[in-house]
Design an enzyme around this catalytic site. Structure first.
Site, short mmCIF file in Angstrom:
data_model
loop_
_atom_site.label_atom_id
_atom_site.label_comp_id
_atom_site.label_asym_id
_atom_site.label_seq_id
_atom_site.Cartn_x
_atom_site.Cartn_y
_atom_site.Cartn_z
N GLY A 178 -17.51 -9.00 -38.08
CA GLY A 178 -17.13 -8.15 -39.20
C GLY A 178 -16.08 -8.81 -40.09
O GLY A 178 -16.07 -10.03 -40.28
N SER A 179 -15.17 -8.00 -40.61
CA SER A 179 -14.27 -8.47 -41.68
C SER A 179 -13.28 -9.55 -41.26
O SER A 179 -12.74 -10.25 -42.11
CB SER A 179 -13.50 -7.28 -42.27
OG SER A 179 -14.39 -6.44 -42.98
N THR A 180 -12.98 -9.69 -39.96
CA THR A 180 -12.11 -10.80 -39.56
C THR A 180 -12.75 -12.14 -39.93
O THR A 180 -12.05 -13.14 -40.12
CB THR A 180 -11.84 -10.77 -38.04
OG1 THR A 180 -13.08 -10.62 -37.35
CG2 THR A 180 -10.91 -9.63 -37.67
#
Length: 578
Positions: free
Chosen positions: A301-303
């Site tokens: 995801g966003s990491t």
């Protein structure tokens, strides 16, 4: 005259045959007594000597400060020698009662005609002493060692455990088994033709050699505190699991690796959960022993936007001041892909888009870089290979082939979907982003020592330099610092310390299942990172956003760890504040 000649000839033949036979016998005697003397001596010794093995003490496993994480306790092995038993019924009674074994099982072993028969190993020393006190003919009580873990479930999936033969089964115990195992000793006793030990004969004893002890980069205090926080989150969020890794991004030394729920290393075959799904016990044990930080993959995801941003800055297809528009979604091919902020972020710079974790911004940036450009930096940052961590069973990433990536796949890859990696792979990649571009090898083993504490083997791990430029590294540290100070990672702030990081809320497959992984990757200090960590909460109940539940949990860990590792930095920070 002819008769005499005939008899003489006959006597000569007989004499020659006797001489020949004598020569054959002499040659045979020479062969047996001289040429093969050692062989027959060994066979004779085998007949008249009985060998009992003395197990070697396994090397101790220490943390970086010398705290014992895996050690040994004295136990006994109980055996019987059939030919020496004078009162078999008494032997059967005592052993079955004292060892709490089925009488029929003991009887079969006592009555079995063999040179030596093991009844039970890993018997507590007190029990062994009790049996020795009965002075039963034919019953041997030999010293032995069993593995013992002073902290039960601490770092269970990292340390691993040993089997009944004292050999490693999982974790560091099996990875470093060749170092930890010692050399077995033995006791040789002389017996007569019936196999009974000869009284007053001297025993030959070969002492065992202890295995090498292993020193780890793991820190007991950091591991313990991280485990406490993980347990608290697991209960509060009724999560499936919680994983935490803390590492030095400059050299790859792992300070902590937590996977809860853990299991008791002293009872590794006792399940830590109840299960009524019909799954076999062995499958449940295998699942219980799995180290999710390296054995399991997930969509980050966003990491993962850290990697996309790094590739874009390296390729110079974006600058920090470039502007983008976010209406709350982006149409890609025939798909409408939404931002987490359904109303949109409006007009924003790349810096703001990174701080806001805006999906449309990263879809645009990913399209600029292209799949070949992204995969170039995936490779440079080690995402197409295993990390090389010194633990068994590490999983590999799962990626699309470049030729199979369309516009939709490119868009979702850009913000951390449509592929899977391990948490440790991500931590390693981000370490290279913030440490100036050096791809380190995560590791636990530092060195081994002998029984007298002298260093034997110092482990060396490869580092690949220059995978990204120092200029890009500096920009990324600045961006990640802003995420925590002003963006989605505000809940990860730690008073008195500069912290940078990135949050993520990853939707698990199948989409729409309502299951998520909340995560937060964080490092400190921003200017010169000395510790980096990642926390993952798998399937939390209720609120599931990374910035809401993972970031404050990681901040709580750092509030203890940072003053512990860098007390002087907090003092300097407080002085500046005053």
């Amino acid at each position: 005259m002819e008769t005499r000649t005939y008899h003489r000839r006959k006597m000569l033949i007989v004499l020659l045959m006797m001489i020949l036979l004598l020569m054959i016998l002499l040659v045979r005697m020479w062969y047996i007594m001289i040429s093969r003397s050692q062989h027959y001596k060994e066979r004779a010794d085998d007949l008249h000597e009985r060998e009992r093995v003395i197990k070697a003490e396994r090397g101790i496993i220490y943390d970086r400060n010398g705290v014992e994480l895996a050690t040994n306790k004295s136990v006994c092995t109980i055996s019987v020698i059939h030919n020496q038993i004078t009162d078999p019924e008494r032997v059967i009674q005592v052993l079955s009662e004292t060892l709490e074994l089925d009488e029929e099982t003991v009887r079969k072993r006592v009555e079995k005609v063999s040179s030596i028969e093991r009844i039970r190993s890993n018997v507590p020393k007190e029990t062994g002493d009790l049996i020795r006190g009965y002075k039963l003919d034919g019953v041997m009580v030999d010293e032995d060692y069993a593995r013992y873990y002073p902290y039960d479930d601490l770092a269970a999936k990292i340390l691993g455990f040993t089997g009944g033969d004292n050999q490693g089964i999982i974790g560091l115990e099996v990875f470093y088994d060749n170092y930890l195992q010692g050399e077995e000793g033995k006791i040789l006793t002389v017996t007569d033709v019936r196999g009974i030990e000869v009284e007053n004969s001297a025993e030959t004893r070969v002492d065992p050699v202890m295995g090498e002890s292993l020193y780890l980069s793991l820190d007991y205090n950091i591991q313990s505190y991280a485990a406490q926080i993980a347990e608290k989150i697991l209960k509060q969020k009724q999560a499936k699991s919680v994983s935490i890794i803390l590492m030095n991004p400059q050299n790859g030394e792992l300070y902590a690796m937590v996977n809860v729920p853990e299991f008791n290393l002293n009872e590794p075959f006792t399940l830590n959960t109840e299960d009524d799904t019909g799954v076999s016990t062995q499958d449940l044990l295998n699942q219980m022993w799995r180290n999710g930080c390296i054995n399991d993959t997930y969509e980050p995801g966003s990491t993962f936007k850290i990697v996309t941003a790094t590739a874009a800055l390296e390729k110079k297809v974006v600058s920090l001041s470039d502007t983008f528009s976010c209406p709350g979604f982006r149409i890609v091919a025939d798909r409408k892909i939404r931002c987490h902020k359904t109303g949109g972020h409006g007009t924003e710079t790349f810096t703001q888009g990174f701080m806001n974790s805006c999906n449309p911004v990263f879809m645009d940036v990913g399209a600029r870089v292209g799949i070949d450009g992204l995969y170039e930096y995936f490779e440079k940052l080690g995402l197409f290979e295993k990390t090389g961590v010194d633990l068994p069973g590490e999983a590999s990433s799962i990626m699309h082939k470049a030729e199979n990536v369309g516009a939709v796949e490119l868009a979702t890859i850009s913000f951390g979907q449509s592929f899977q990696i391990t948490p440790l792979q991500l931590l390693r990649a981000v370490s290279a982003v913030i440490n100036g571009g050096n791809l380190v090898t995560p590791h636990l083993g530092l060195y081994t020592t002998d029984g007298e504490g002298n260093k034997k083997t110092v482990f060396d791990y490869p580092v690949e330099s220059g995978v990204i430029s120092e200029e890009t590294s500096e920009m990324m540290k600045e961006l990640l610092g802003l995420v925590v100070s002003e963006g989605t990672g505000k809940n990860g702030q730690v008073e008195g310390y500069s912290v940078g990081g990135k949050t993520a809320t990853s939707q698990k497959l199948p989409r729409g299942s309502g299951k998520y992984i909340a995560s937060f990757i964080v490092f400190s200090p921003v200017e010169d990172p000395q510790i980096i960590g990642i926390l993952l909460i798998d399937e939390p109940v209720g609120t599931y956003y990374g910035g809401t539940i993972a970031a404050p949990a990681m901040a709580e860990i750092y509030e203890m760890v940072l003053p512990y590792l860098f007390p002087e930095e907090r003092e300097e920070s407080l002085e500046e504040t005053e």
